[in-house]
Design an enzyme around this catalytic site. Structure first.
Site, PDB file in Angstrom:
ATOM      1  CG  HIS A 193      -8.597   3.665  -1.390  1.00 37.48           C
ATOM      2  ND1 HIS A 193      -9.637   2.783  -1.158  1.00 37.48           N
ATOM      3  CD2 HIS A 193      -7.513   2.902  -1.639  1.00 37.48           C
ATOM      4  CE1 HIS A 193      -9.199   1.546  -1.290  1.00 37.48           C
ATOM      5  NE2 HIS A 193      -7.920   1.582  -1.579  1.00 37.48           N
ATOM      6  CB  ILE A 194      -9.525  10.459   1.162  1.00 36.03           C
ATOM      7  CG1 ILE A 194     -10.221  10.138   2.483  1.00 36.03           C
ATOM      8  CG2 ILE A 194     -10.556  10.682   0.087  1.00 36.03           C
ATOM      9  CD1 ILE A 194     -11.044  11.320   3.044  1.00 36.03           C
ATOM     10  NE  ARG A 204     -28.509  10.041   8.160  1.00 30.60           N
ATOM     11  CZ  ARG A 204     -29.223  10.701   7.256  1.00 30.60           C
ATOM     12  NH1 ARG A 204     -28.641  11.076   6.131  1.00 30.60           N
ATOM     13  NH2 ARG A 204     -30.489  10.976   7.465  1.00 30.60           N
ATOM     14  CG  ASP A 229       3.391  -7.622   7.987  1.00 31.88           C
ATOM     15  OD1 ASP A 229       4.146  -7.807   8.958  1.00 31.88           O
ATOM     16  OD2 ASP A 229       2.680  -8.500   7.469  1.00 31.88           O
ATOM     17  CD  GLU A 282      -8.836  -0.779   7.095  1.00 29.82           C
ATOM     18  OE1 GLU A 282      -9.495  -0.656   6.066  1.00 29.82           O
ATOM     19  OE2 GLU A 282      -7.583  -0.737   7.096  1.00 29.82           O
ATOM     20  CB  THR A 291       2.442   0.987   6.127  1.00 28.95           C
ATOM     21  OG1 THR A 291       1.052   0.784   6.450  1.00 28.95           O
ATOM     22  CG2 THR A 291       3.246   0.749   7.388  1.00 28.95           C
ATOM     23  N   GLY A 297      -6.352   1.259   9.014  1.00 30.30           N
ATOM     24  CA  GLY A 297      -5.449   0.779  10.056  1.00 30.30           C
ATOM     25  C   GLY A 297      -5.148  -0.703   9.944  1.00 30.30           C
ATOM     26  NE  ARG A 298      -1.700  -4.556   7.653  1.00 30.53           N
ATOM     27  CZ  ARG A 298      -0.985  -5.687   7.797  1.00 30.53           C
ATOM     28  NH1 ARG A 298      -1.182  -6.701   6.983  1.00 30.53           N
ATOM     29  NH2 ARG A 298      -0.059  -5.787   8.710  1.00 30.53           N
ATOM     30  N   GLY A 322       0.834  -1.203   0.000  1.00 26.07           N
ATOM     31  CA  GLY A 322       0.000   0.000   0.000  1.00 26.07           C
ATOM     32  C   GLY A 322       0.861   1.242   0.000  1.00 26.07           C
ATOM     33  CG  ASP A 350       0.429  -2.452  10.432  1.00 31.46           C
ATOM     34  OD1 ASP A 350       1.229  -1.768   9.757  1.00 31.46           O
ATOM     35  OD2 ASP A 350      -0.338  -3.283   9.927  1.00 31.46           O
TER      36      ASP A 350
END
Lengths: 333, 333, 333, 333
Positions: free
Chosen positions: A260-261, A254, A106, A231, A129, A174-175, A14, A133
């Site tokens: 992806h921003i 809501r 990673d 996430e 990244t 944040g994976r 990423g 992490d």
């Protein structure tokens, strides 16, 4: 220091804001030591397929402020094989490369470690990244900018949440780690945060969420309520969580998925500075023949960490920030 | 912890982004411990003149994102006297204040230390200044935002510098320290930086500046050249420095003084987080009866530093950043 | 001008950046004419339930830069009835209100028109909605900021789209109009845009989308491809559209729903200026006894438009921008 | 349309955000009509010295968001001579150029008009300047971004002005026109503005300034007071004006010169859209053989204006904005 003449760099996995600043620092530092720099495009995929370019100082003269990566990135699952590593080693030797620098996370570090079994020159990882992490470095390149982007979005959402006194569930990246979530939550003054390190029981988390919203509204009357959600925590994400709230309760909520921003944008000063330091230091380490390490920063000191250590250990969240969010500022406590 | 019922807070000296986030954290943490918070307006001036207000949680519910300070600030030279300190002590006692938290910089901490000689309840300093020139904490509240503002301005100036291939001299704040200058320089990719910690001989600095510009243009042809200059370094500032360059050489240069924009703006995430941590921790320290200290953060740990230590010692610049800027990336090296 | 002493204002429907700037202008202009201003909170709901506050000039002295609305907003479906309108009329008379200003969009203007059948003093609409879907004014308050927020997000996504050479589908707001979509698309240099005014056949749009992506990649090789998609156009939104692409083709695409960030944020200069002009002008019109109108701006002239005209007519997209996007810059043309 | 095969473009005079977006639109539109584009670097200087490059669509694929100009700019006083114009005409013919597009301001249009006397193919001007001081187009490319940059700076300064309740004098660009000043003033909610179109008597302006500050402080007590001042209005600029205030009165004031940050930065959506429209339209006009014109936009319509008209007429400020600032919102009125 050494007789190195040519090093290579690639960005993998990423992309993260600051990768370009890091490439720039590598090229400028290498030039200082009269070493040329080859860049592989598209990460390990380009290493296998010989997509490369010599990176001149001119090419990096105006990229420090740009998100993305001029070398492009890619995921390359096939790099895990012995065959791929041998092909990569041959390719590096054919190009006369004396050391390889890998900017990524990673998965990229696993690739670097794998390659090192088959290619016996310096291989050095640089932590790039947004997820932060990676064990062994206080921060990763891109993390600060991602917090900033998330915060900027939450600041905007608070305007409309406040105007309508609504509940908002905001999903951040944040994976599998809660770094972005915790920092975004504290810095935005969110009412609550759901993080993988803290909330391992979704049913309990849901009950707690409802209790806090209800208690808040009892005390303050109708008001906005902002929840930051990491996430990969709630099945179906905040969209599913909002549906559950809306269907089971009389509270309307809501969902917003920042998405992806968070990967793009001009890198923040802290990311540019970290990227510059790690880029320069990685070149120094390579010239000293160090290998199999990630360069990082701990407590303001540049450090070298064995590549496997970076994924075998888990970096904890700041316990005081957790305490503030879940104890001091928690309406139920 | 204690029987404290009421603490007070004031913001003093140059305002810094994040002061409001800090006030908010103090109020929310105090509420958690059932302690009320009084705010003095206009710094020590308000303490002397009894300008105060009880700060409710409502008043801080939507201020984390705002620059400036809801308590306003001021300079108060007369606070140095014994008479003033005694008056302040009386005023604090009359209001039933159990502890005083002072958010500010060097001068504010002198004031806090002075007051402590005459008032024997906890007095605690929180480092709030964009200049980062306080020993005992890795960063001060407001510093990160100031870097960001300076960087954002330099990124813009680079556009026009590049379009016209001009020399720009950009003056940044920092009082007598080079922290903003060094960070702004590294993160903007400036060609050169002039800092009080590095450049103590102006004549030598001038010669060096000219030599680098000329060498750069010999190597690269006509091109932009950006120099970051710390305030209070060159007599007359960058305006005078530009005039000297323009009159003595055939190089045309343009001065830009960034000025007070560096004091304002919505605080960056790092400043909001630091402000929140230090605010919460200061309340904890006060409740524990600690006094005469500044709360700070060193190497990710919250620390307490004796107030006089904060000004008796000098915090050094990051030596590796200095090395990068003046050695690795220096065209003359 | 008149003997008016007291006017009222409310914000209704979806909030939009600039509503606060508009309230400020109303209050400052009213003060110039010695008229006081009452604000109803929560739109028509507050009008029915007598939630009101006198708005002093102090209260608006530092809000021009804030998103949201200090009066809060709400939707109020029950306002459509005769009973509600009569209750509102009584409430306005009881408070001695001489004119009512309504800042909002389409639904809010219907409400204003409805009220006017039962209350015979000036009722004036001010166009406040990010969607720009109000006939009779070139732009609505909030529209410029929404474009800016969408563009800022797309600029960030382009960084990561470019790094990975990916297809991104970005959903922007606009209700049933393509204004935000077209402006965001042109200003971001998106490769394609799907808008309700242009794409009324989804199957044809899908084929065209695929053809363009394939043609682009034949000509340029692997590269990023950014599509801006208006909300309410594709069933299931961009998430469903991405799934269709990913399942039917060998092209991988990523959906991003920008969502509520587009409603918030500090208003852009153009929105603040428009809000200020319309706010001042609405007060002037009220004092002149005008009623049943929306104040707007057309071709740099302030205008008055009958309320029903604002929803009975459709404002067209800029045809030259459509031509540029779908003809000049279209790879298939 | 025609048999044109090759057109040229240059950017001249002060650079403005959006010039790159304009170059991009020219190249993409030209490609649509199978016309190639040559760019001259450094404005007319490059035209005289044959610094040129063919601009491919690849070169413009990722520049819409960048400030500055990829063609660089320059001032070129020697272009005024007959000799220079003849040399330029020869150079254009030697390269087989069928039309020349000039992006710039007043001086650049004089150059275009001059050239047209000696070269009988289409010469078309596109208004690119932050100052907006070109008659015949409602806005110039770069103007919207400059307002935004000025506003962003003033929003920051207001934070610190408010914290210290200080008077700030903020100097903005505009050459000899008050467009940036008026827009920045209205959108920032500044207390006062000094503009060349309004304030032609400096002594009167000074008295008025002092009277307003004093009246404001009588009414509101100590408070911040922000004055926006157009450049080239007060001799010595805001620095001299602040000194006069500080020495003659008991009011302390601070000057801030925003300077060159106003020329840079990523162009705002409105500037990118305007630049794209004018770029596309200029190519269309060139292909139709039109010459000696500036393309502009008036009341949402694309227009062609004779080059001399652009400087022989003066574009007025928006009278309603002037009325708001100097009458409705003026504390002395």
């Amino acid at each position: 220091m050494t007789n190195m003449k040519r090093i290579a760099v690639l960005t993998s996995g990423g992309d993260a804001p600051g990768m370009n600043a890091c490439i720039r620092a590598i090229v400028l530092t290498a030039e200082h030591f009269n070493v040329s720099v080859i860049g592989f495009r598209h990460g390990y995929y380009g290493l296998l397929n010989s997509e490369h370019v010599e990176i001149s100082t001119d090419m990096v003269s105006n990229i420090i402020q740009n998100g993305g990566t001029i070398l492009h990135s890619a995921r390359c699952p096939e790099f895990k094989t012995e065959k791929a590593a041998l092909k990569a080693a041959n390719s590096l030797d054919a190009l006369g490369i004396d050391a390889l620098l890998v900017i990524g996370g990673d998965g990229s570090f696993h690739g670097a470690h794998h390659l090192q079994q088959y290619w016996h020159k310096p291989v050095i990882g640089l932590p790039g990244t947004i997820d932060n992490d990676i064990y062994g470095t206080d921060a990763t390149i891109g993390y600060f900018t991602a917090i900033e982007t998330a915060l900027d979005a939450i600041d905007k959402i608070r305007d409309t949440a406040d105007a309508f006194e609504r509940v908002f569930l905001i999903e951040v990246m944040g994976r599998h780690a809660g770094f972005i979530g915790l920092s975004a939550s504290i810095s935005s003054g969110a009412d609550q945060v759901l993080l993988p390190e803290i909330n391992n029981d979704n049913e309990a988390a849901f009950k707690n969420l409802v209790a806090r919203i209800e208690t808040t509204r009892e005390k303050k009357g109708q008001c906005s309520y902002i929840v930051v959600v990491a996430e990969n925590l709630w099945p179906g994400g905040v969209t599913a969580l909002a549906e559950k709230i809306n269907s089971e309760l009389s509270i309307e909520s809501r969902p917003v998925v920042l998405g992806h921003i968070q990967r793009g944008g001009s890198p923040s000063p802290q990311d540019r500075i970290l990227a510059t330091k790690l880029g320069a230091y990685a070149v120094e380490c390579a010239l000293q023949g160090k290998s199999g390490i990630m360069v990082g920063e701990q407590n303001q000191q540049l450090v070298e960490v064995s590549l496997p250590h970076t994924w075998q250990n888990q970096k904890p969240l700041d316990p005081y920030l957790v305490k503030i969010q879940t104890e001091f500022f928690d309406i139920l406590e």
